[in-house]
Design a protein around this motif. Structure first.
Motif, PDB file in Angstrom:
ATOM      1  N   TYR A   1      -4.052   9.651   3.068  1.00  0.00           N
ATOM      2  CA  TYR A   1      -4.521   9.140   1.921  1.00  0.00           C
ATOM      3  C   TYR A   1      -4.001   7.968   1.137  1.00  0.00           C
ATOM      4  O   TYR A   1      -2.583   7.887   1.471  1.00  0.00           O
ATOM      5  CB  TYR A   1      -4.352  10.237   0.828  1.00  0.00           C
ATOM      6  CG  TYR A   1      -5.183  11.587   0.784  1.00  0.00           C
ATOM      7  CD1 TYR A   1      -6.302  11.698   0.195  1.00  0.00           C
ATOM      8  CD2 TYR A   1      -4.794  12.801   1.817  1.00  0.00           C
ATOM      9  CE1 TYR A   1      -7.225  12.845   0.452  1.00  0.00           C
ATOM     10  CE2 TYR A   1      -5.418  13.733   1.937  1.00  0.00           C
ATOM     11  CZ  TYR A   1      -6.655  14.000   1.250  1.00  0.00           C
ATOM     12  OH  TYR A   1      -7.396  14.900   1.269  1.00  0.00           O
ATOM     13  N   GLU A   2      -4.590   7.045   0.922  1.00  0.00           N
ATOM     14  CA  GLU A   2      -4.298   5.679   0.518  1.00  0.00           C
ATOM     15  C   GLU A   2      -4.395   5.971  -0.971  1.00  0.00           C
ATOM     16  O   GLU A   2      -5.475   6.204  -1.555  1.00  0.00           O
ATOM     17  CB  GLU A   2      -5.013   4.498   0.878  1.00  0.00           C
ATOM     18  CG  GLU A   2      -4.402   3.198   0.412  1.00  0.00           C
ATOM     19  CD  GLU A   2      -5.337   1.923   0.869  1.00  0.00           C
ATOM     20  OE1 GLU A   2      -5.192   1.020   0.303  1.00  0.00           O
ATOM     21  OE2 GLU A   2      -5.827   2.030   1.864  1.00  0.00           O
ATOM     22  N   PHE A   3      -3.266   5.420  -2.004  1.00  0.00           N
ATOM     23  CA  PHE A   3      -3.270   5.601  -3.333  1.00  0.00           C
ATOM     24  C   PHE A   3      -3.486   4.116  -3.975  1.00  0.00           C
ATOM     25  O   PHE A   3      -2.790   3.056  -3.337  1.00  0.00           O
ATOM     26  CB  PHE A   3      -1.975   6.170  -3.738  1.00  0.00           C
ATOM     27  CG  PHE A   3      -1.996   7.531  -3.360  1.00  0.00           C
ATOM     28  CD1 PHE A   3      -2.795   8.351  -3.407  1.00  0.00           C
ATOM     29  CD2 PHE A   3      -0.567   8.289  -3.367  1.00  0.00           C
ATOM     30  CE1 PHE A   3      -3.007   9.675  -3.308  1.00  0.00           C
ATOM     31  CE2 PHE A   3      -0.380   9.411  -3.417  1.00  0.00           C
ATOM     32  CZ  PHE A   3      -1.708  10.322  -3.144  1.00  0.00           C
ATOM     33  N   PRO A   4      -4.005   3.730  -4.930  1.00  0.00           N
ATOM     34  CA  PRO A   4      -4.086   2.486  -5.602  1.00  0.00           C
ATOM     35  C   PRO A   4      -2.468   2.606  -6.278  1.00  0.00           C
ATOM     36  O   PRO A   4      -1.908   3.633  -6.802  1.00  0.00           O
ATOM     37  CB  PRO A   4      -4.726   2.861  -6.726  1.00  0.00           C
ATOM     38  CG  PRO A   4      -5.130   4.313  -6.871  1.00  0.00           C
ATOM     39  CD  PRO A   4      -4.648   4.927  -5.737  1.00  0.00           C
TER      40      PRO A   4
ATOM     41  N   LYS B   1       0.878  -1.435  -0.073  1.00  0.00           N
ATOM     42  CA  LYS B   1      -0.104  -0.043  -0.091  1.00  0.00           C
ATOM     43  C   LYS B   1       0.934   1.335   0.094  1.00  0.00           C
ATOM     44  O   LYS B   1       1.887   1.363   0.591  1.00  0.00           O
ATOM     45  CB  LYS B   1      -0.630   0.108   1.240  1.00  0.00           C
ATOM     46  CG  LYS B   1      -1.912  -1.148   0.976  1.00  0.00           C
ATOM     47  CD  LYS B   1      -2.862  -0.943   2.386  1.00  0.00           C
ATOM     48  CE  LYS B   1      -3.959  -2.111   2.167  1.00  0.00           C
ATOM     49  NZ  LYS B   1      -4.909  -2.026   3.294  1.00  0.00           N
ATOM     50  N   LEU B   2       0.565   2.335  -0.655  1.00  0.00           N
ATOM     51  CA  LEU B   2       1.095   3.596  -0.755  1.00  0.00           C
ATOM     52  C   LEU B   2       0.247   4.798  -0.329  1.00  0.00           C
ATOM     53  O   LEU B   2      -0.988   4.729  -0.276  1.00  0.00           O
ATOM     54  CB  LEU B   2       1.408   3.872  -2.219  1.00  0.00           C
ATOM     55  CG  LEU B   2       2.529   2.792  -2.733  1.00  0.00           C
ATOM     56  CD1 LEU B   2       2.896   3.307  -4.134  1.00  0.00           C
ATOM     57  CD2 LEU B   2       3.580   2.595  -2.072  1.00  0.00           C
TER      58      LEU B   2
ATOM     59  N   ILE C   1       4.272   7.550  -0.198  1.00  0.00           N
ATOM     60  CA  ILE C   1       5.401   6.868   0.836  1.00  0.00           C
ATOM     61  C   ILE C   1       5.006   5.339   1.037  1.00  0.00           C
ATOM     62  O   ILE C   1       3.659   5.168   1.104  1.00  0.00           O
ATOM     63  CB  ILE C   1       5.429   7.583   2.265  1.00  0.00           C
ATOM     64  CG1 ILE C   1       6.403   7.050   3.043  1.00  0.00           C
ATOM     65  CG2 ILE C   1       4.289   7.681   2.679  1.00  0.00           C
ATOM     66  CD1 ILE C   1       7.918   7.338   2.630  1.00  0.00           C
ATOM     67  N   SER C   2       5.697   4.417   1.440  1.00  0.00           N
ATOM     68  CA  SER C   2       5.294   3.070   1.540  1.00  0.00           C
ATOM     69  C   SER C   2       5.069   3.046   3.074  1.00  0.00           C
ATOM     70  O   SER C   2       5.014   3.816   3.745  1.00  0.00           O
ATOM     71  CB  SER C   2       6.591   2.204   1.267  1.00  0.00           C
ATOM     72  OG  SER C   2       7.424   2.592   2.635  1.00  0.00           O
ATOM     73  N   GLY C   3       4.164   1.961   3.189  1.00  0.00           N
ATOM     74  CA  GLY C   3       3.534   1.573   4.467  1.00  0.00           C
ATOM     75  C   GLY C   3       4.592   1.512   5.334  1.00  0.00           C
ATOM     76  O   GLY C   3       4.526   1.823   6.429  1.00  0.00           O
ATOM     77  N   GLN C   4       5.478   0.941   5.191  1.00  0.00           N
ATOM     78  CA  GLN C   4       6.594   0.552   6.134  1.00  0.00           C
ATOM     79  C   GLN C   4       7.467   2.045   6.552  1.00  0.00           C
ATOM     80  O   GLN C   4       7.763   1.803   7.874  1.00  0.00           O
ATOM     81  CB  GLN C   4       7.885  -0.322   5.182  1.00  0.00           C
ATOM     82  CG  GLN C   4       9.142  -0.360   6.145  1.00  0.00           C
ATOM     83  CD  GLN C   4      10.354  -0.983   5.350  1.00  0.00           C
ATOM     84  OE1 GLN C   4      10.231  -1.186   4.470  1.00  0.00           O
ATOM     85  NE2 GLN C   4      11.371  -1.526   6.214  1.00  0.00           N
TER      86      GLN C   4
END
Length: 175
Positions: A97-100, A3-4, A36-39
Motif C-alpha cells: 500500500y502506498e500512503f500519502p 513515498k511511504l 515504512i520509507s521506500g528506502q
C-alpha cells in the motif's frame, strides 16, 4: 517527502485506522498508523510473522563491523531469515500500500518508520506475487539461516543500523 508504504497480506484495506503500538509502548503513547520509507521497504517484503534480522552500514558503522557482517557483499542491505520460512516466502502474496505522506512524521530514521495519528486512506495497492524477486531488485542480499538468534545478538551490539523484526517467532537455537 519520500513515498511511504505499508505491507499487508490483506488486499482489501480501504482505510488504515490508528492502532496501539504494542511494540513501542514507551515511545508511541497514542494509537498510530505505521508506514515504512521506500528506502527500507525491503525489510517488510516478507510474510508478516516471518522473523528477520535486517541491517546496513550507516555513517557510524566501523570498518571492522562492515567487514564482519557485510563481507564481500556488493549489496547495500542485508535481510536474514530462517531457512524454515523458505516455502512460506515462496508461496506468499503480499500487498504494498502506498500512503500519502502529508499526515506522517518521522519516528525512527534508522528503521525508516513514520507514524500518522489519524486514519490514512492509501493512494494505491499493488500485489507482490514473487517476494524474493521483489527484494532482490532492491539492492538487498537475502540470507537464509537455520537460526537468527546468534546473528540478532551480534548485530544488536554492533555499530550497524539494524531492525530485528518479529523475533518473537524466531527459533531459539540452531536446529
Amino acid at each position: 517527502m519520500e513515498k511511504l508504504y505499508h505491507i499487508s497480506e490483506d488486499p482489501r484495506i480501504k482505510i488504515f485506522e490508528p492502532r496501539p503500538a504494542s511494540f513501542y509502548p514507551k515511545h508511541v503513547l497514542r494509537h498510530a498508523v505505521f508506514a515504512i520509507s521506500g528506502q527500507l521497504l525491503h525489510n517488510y517484503l516478507l510474510p508478516r510473522n516471518c522473523p528477520r534480522v535486517t541491517f546496513y552500514a550507516g555513517p557510524d558503522t566501523t570498518e571492522k563491523d562492515r567487514i564482519r557482517f557485510m563481507g564481500n557483499s556488493t549489496a547495500t542491505y542485508v535481510v536474514a531469515v530462517e531457512s524454515a520460512w523458505l516455502r512460506h516466502i515462496q508461496q506468499a502474496i503480499i500487498y504494498c500500500y502506498e500512503f500519502p505522506p502529508d499526515t506522517f512524521s518521522l519516528f525512527d530514521q534508522c528503521a525508516g518508520y513514520y507514524v500518522s495519528l489519524v486514519p490514512v486512506t492509501p493512494v494505491s495497492v499493488r500485489p507482490i506475487y514473487n517476494v524474493m524477486a521483489e527484494m532482490l531488485q532492491q539492492n538487498v542480499e537475502l540470507r537464509f539461516m537455520p537460526s537468527l538468534t546468534g546473528l540478532a545478538d551480534a548485530v544488536k551490539y554492533s555499530t550497524l543500523n539494524f531492525s530485528l523484526i518479529r523475533m518473537q517467532y524466531a527459533k531459539t537455537g540452531g536446529t
